[in-house]
Design a protein around this motif. Sequence first.
Motif, PDB file in Angstrom:
ATOM      1  N   ILE A 111      25.366  57.978 -18.093  1.00 40.76           N
ATOM      2  CA  ILE A 111      25.099  56.708 -18.671  1.00 40.76           C
ATOM      3  C   ILE A 111      24.647  55.728 -17.631  1.00 40.76           C
ATOM      4  N   SER A 112      25.515  55.748 -16.616  1.00 43.42           N
ATOM      5  CA  SER A 112      25.654  55.130 -15.364  1.00 43.42           C
ATOM      6  C   SER A 112      24.281  55.249 -14.788  1.00 43.42           C
ATOM      7  N   ALA A 113      23.809  56.526 -14.664  1.00 41.96           N
ATOM      8  CA  ALA A 113      22.644  56.707 -13.691  1.00 41.96           C
ATOM      9  C   ALA A 113      21.374  56.117 -14.772  1.00 41.96           C
ATOM     10  N   ALA A 114      21.264  56.358 -16.094  1.00 42.69           N
ATOM     11  CA  ALA A 114      20.500  55.911 -16.878  1.00 42.69           C
ATOM     12  C   ALA A 114      20.064  54.405 -16.733  1.00 42.69           C
ATOM     13  N   ARG A 115      21.299  53.570 -16.675  1.00 38.15           N
ATOM     14  CA  ARG A 115      21.400  52.231 -16.754  1.00 38.15           C
ATOM     15  C   ARG A 115      20.980  51.691 -15.417  1.00 38.15           C
ATOM     16  N   LEU A 116      21.130  52.272 -14.274  1.00 40.98           N
ATOM     17  CA  LEU A 116      20.921  52.002 -12.911  1.00 40.98           C
ATOM     18  C   LEU A 116      19.455  52.288 -12.813  1.00 40.98           C
ATOM     19  N   ALA A 117      18.986  53.321 -13.452  1.00 41.01           N
ATOM     20  CA  ALA A 117      17.445  53.651 -13.128  1.00 41.01           C
ATOM     21  C   ALA A 117      16.595  52.479 -13.645  1.00 41.01           C
ATOM     22  N   LYS A 118      16.997  51.718 -14.635  1.00 43.97           N
ATOM     23  CA  LYS A 118      16.311  50.641 -15.108  1.00 43.97           C
ATOM     24  C   LYS A 118      16.100  49.480 -14.200  1.00 43.97           C
ATOM     25  N   ARG A 119      17.012  49.537 -13.276  1.00 37.67           N
ATOM     26  CA  ARG A 119      16.984  48.262 -12.275  1.00 37.67           C
ATOM     27  C   ARG A 119      15.820  48.834 -11.069  1.00 37.67           C
ATOM     28  N   VAL A 120      15.425  49.883 -11.022  1.00 38.86           N
ATOM     29  CA  VAL A 120      14.263  50.171  -9.927  1.00 38.86           C
ATOM     30  C   VAL A 120      13.449  49.093 -10.279  1.00 38.86           C
TER      31      VAL A 120
ATOM     32  N   PRO B  55      39.577  46.321 -19.862  1.00 36.92           N
ATOM     33  CA  PRO B  55      40.009  47.858 -19.737  1.00 36.92           C
ATOM     34  C   PRO B  55      40.411  48.352 -21.292  1.00 36.92           C
ATOM     35  N   PHE B  56      39.076  48.992 -21.734  1.00 36.78           N
ATOM     36  CA  PHE B  56      39.501  49.481 -22.942  1.00 36.78           C
ATOM     37  C   PHE B  56      40.434  50.591 -23.354  1.00 36.78           C
ATOM     38  N   GLN B  57      40.495  51.387 -22.498  1.00 40.05           N
ATOM     39  CA  GLN B  57      41.329  52.429 -22.338  1.00 40.05           C
ATOM     40  C   GLN B  57      41.095  53.685 -23.596  1.00 40.05           C
ATOM     41  N   HIS B  58      40.581  53.229 -24.477  1.00 41.43           N
ATOM     42  CA  HIS B  58      40.102  54.376 -25.509  1.00 41.43           C
ATOM     43  C   HIS B  58      39.081  53.974 -26.504  1.00 41.43           C
ATOM     44  N   GLY B  59      38.556  54.743 -27.209  1.00 36.33           N
ATOM     45  CA  GLY B  59      37.535  54.276 -28.370  1.00 36.33           C
ATOM     46  C   GLY B  59      38.066  54.663 -29.725  1.00 36.33           C
TER      47      GLY B  59
ATOM     48  N   ASN C  28      29.170  56.716 -26.051  1.00 33.55           N
ATOM     49  CA  ASN C  28      27.831  56.828 -26.028  1.00 33.55           C
ATOM     50  C   ASN C  28      27.042  55.434 -26.406  1.00 33.55           C
ATOM     51  N   GLU C  29      27.757  54.982 -27.580  1.00 32.70           N
ATOM     52  CA  GLU C  29      27.380  53.940 -28.180  1.00 32.70           C
ATOM     53  C   GLU C  29      27.570  52.432 -27.529  1.00 32.70           C
ATOM     54  N   ALA C  30      28.533  52.568 -26.832  1.00 28.85           N
ATOM     55  CA  ALA C  30      29.137  51.390 -25.820  1.00 28.85           C
ATOM     56  C   ALA C  30      28.016  51.187 -24.955  1.00 28.85           C
ATOM     57  N   GLN C  31      27.539  52.366 -24.118  1.00 28.65           N
ATOM     58  CA  GLN C  31      26.754  52.181 -22.897  1.00 28.65           C
ATOM     59  C   GLN C  31      27.420  51.540 -21.680  1.00 28.65           C
ATOM     60  N   LEU C  32      28.590  51.734 -21.408  1.00 30.25           N
ATOM     61  CA  LEU C  32      29.299  51.027 -20.520  1.00 30.25           C
ATOM     62  C   LEU C  32      28.647  51.442 -19.018  1.00 30.25           C
ATOM     63  N   ASP C  33      28.564  50.229 -18.318  1.00 27.24           N
ATOM     64  CA  ASP C  33      27.909  50.701 -16.781  1.00 27.24           C
ATOM     65  C   ASP C  33      28.585  51.225 -15.716  1.00 27.24           C
ATOM     66  N   ARG C  34      30.143  51.044 -15.907  1.00 31.55           N
ATOM     67  CA  ARG C  34      30.845  51.388 -14.723  1.00 31.55           C
ATOM     68  C   ARG C  34      32.265  51.917 -15.479  1.00 31.55           C
TER      69      ARG C  34
END
Length: 442
Positions: free
Chosen positions: A370-379, A263-267, A324-330
């Motif tokens: 970000i989520s969409a881009a990371r999931l696309a790599k799983r295809v 739970p980062f809560q902020h950046g 943007n930098e952290a590219q968190l998945d969820r």
Amino acid sequence: MPRPAPRAPKVGFVSLGCPKALVDSERILTHLRAEGYAVAPTYDDADVVVVNTCGFIDAAIDESLDAIGEALEQNGRVIVTGCLGARPERILERHPRVLKVTGAHAYEDVIGAVHEHLPPQHDPFLDLVPPQGVKLTPRHYAYVKIAEGCNHKCSFCIIPSMRGRLASRPIDEVLRESEKLVHAGVKELLIISQDTSAYGSDLKYAGREWRGSMRETRFLDLARGLGELGAWVRLHYVYPYPHVDDVIPLMAEGKILPYLDVPFQHGSPSVLKRMKRPAHAENTLARIRAWRTTCPELVIRSTFIVGFPGETDAEFDELLAWLNEAQLDRVGCFTYSPVEGATANALPDAVPDEVKAERQARFMERAQAISAARLAKRVGTRMRVLVDRVDGALAIARGPGDAPEIDGVVRIRKGGKLAVGEFADVEITAADAYDLDARVAT
Ligand code: SF4
């Protein structure tokens, strides 16, 4: 105006019968505690009493009926479950005032009955499980609460004043409970507490014997021990402290799931400082990079608060840049709202509601991309999944990166032959913003 702090609803519990019934009782209690219920030590303290009965032989039936009678007399609000619950007429004939009777091993139903007669209280800053609940269906996953309370003083949170300081359960106790769950058919253990990475610090990392060797009551030993049980192990509420680095190799080796809920809560460092967040001085981006180097499969989930008092446009932009930098998945995102008793209420410069809402929308739009881009790599890749539901020809499953109820799913078309609670190997065929499509691998 700040809301008054909710009082945790209290459930009394009477457990009768064999070890299997005991496991059911433990599961029900674990689940209720994970949802914020407190366990009442006496009938007087309880808002409702659950009696887990035994109906194996006549003496056990009599004992169960007597226990129900006692609970009714002492408390008045009683839910009955367990083996005798399979014969509700026996119970209702003698005790027509019971609120609900559910059958043996129907722990989903008994928790549903508790919700009905004593609703859980949800507070996004307090709860460990999502408001929609943990749909209580599955027997194949279970929450294991390893500690209660917290030693931090986050300015938006009142958990330490409500639930007290960190109180960890000794490691052998947690491992024993987890082992029992696995023996009872649980395939995935979800490890929760308010601050999982602090586990054991209150016990000075006391050593306990487990499976013939000494283990310390600490995060790493716990992750190792859980990883030996043969189930998926998913870690929630982990703060980005240096010692968390040590569990990442276990993920890379496949001992525990490559998943961290942090739970980062902020950046923005200045907002984190005002929030008085644990590990606010850590270089979280560097840490995330190092984790992903050790375990490229790692999926990171997190929650955030936007519109914290005094959050400026620049600080919000810092948060977006951090994401943007952290590219968190969820990612989940709340707008800040005050809780009575929290020190953040005294902070100046409240953010107007419309600004909060606009920031939340912008943040989630970014997170979704970000989520969409990371999931696309799983295809095109293969994945081991755990089946949660089968609906005709469609099986709904989750992969290592999906915690139940809060993350995405893997939809398996032509998965009708799969069974709930079964592991399956699939090929990912498509992805959208949060979910994946797959077919059973050949
Ligand atoms: S770490 Fe902070 S937010 Fe979490 S329970 Fe402790 S005080 Fe509350």
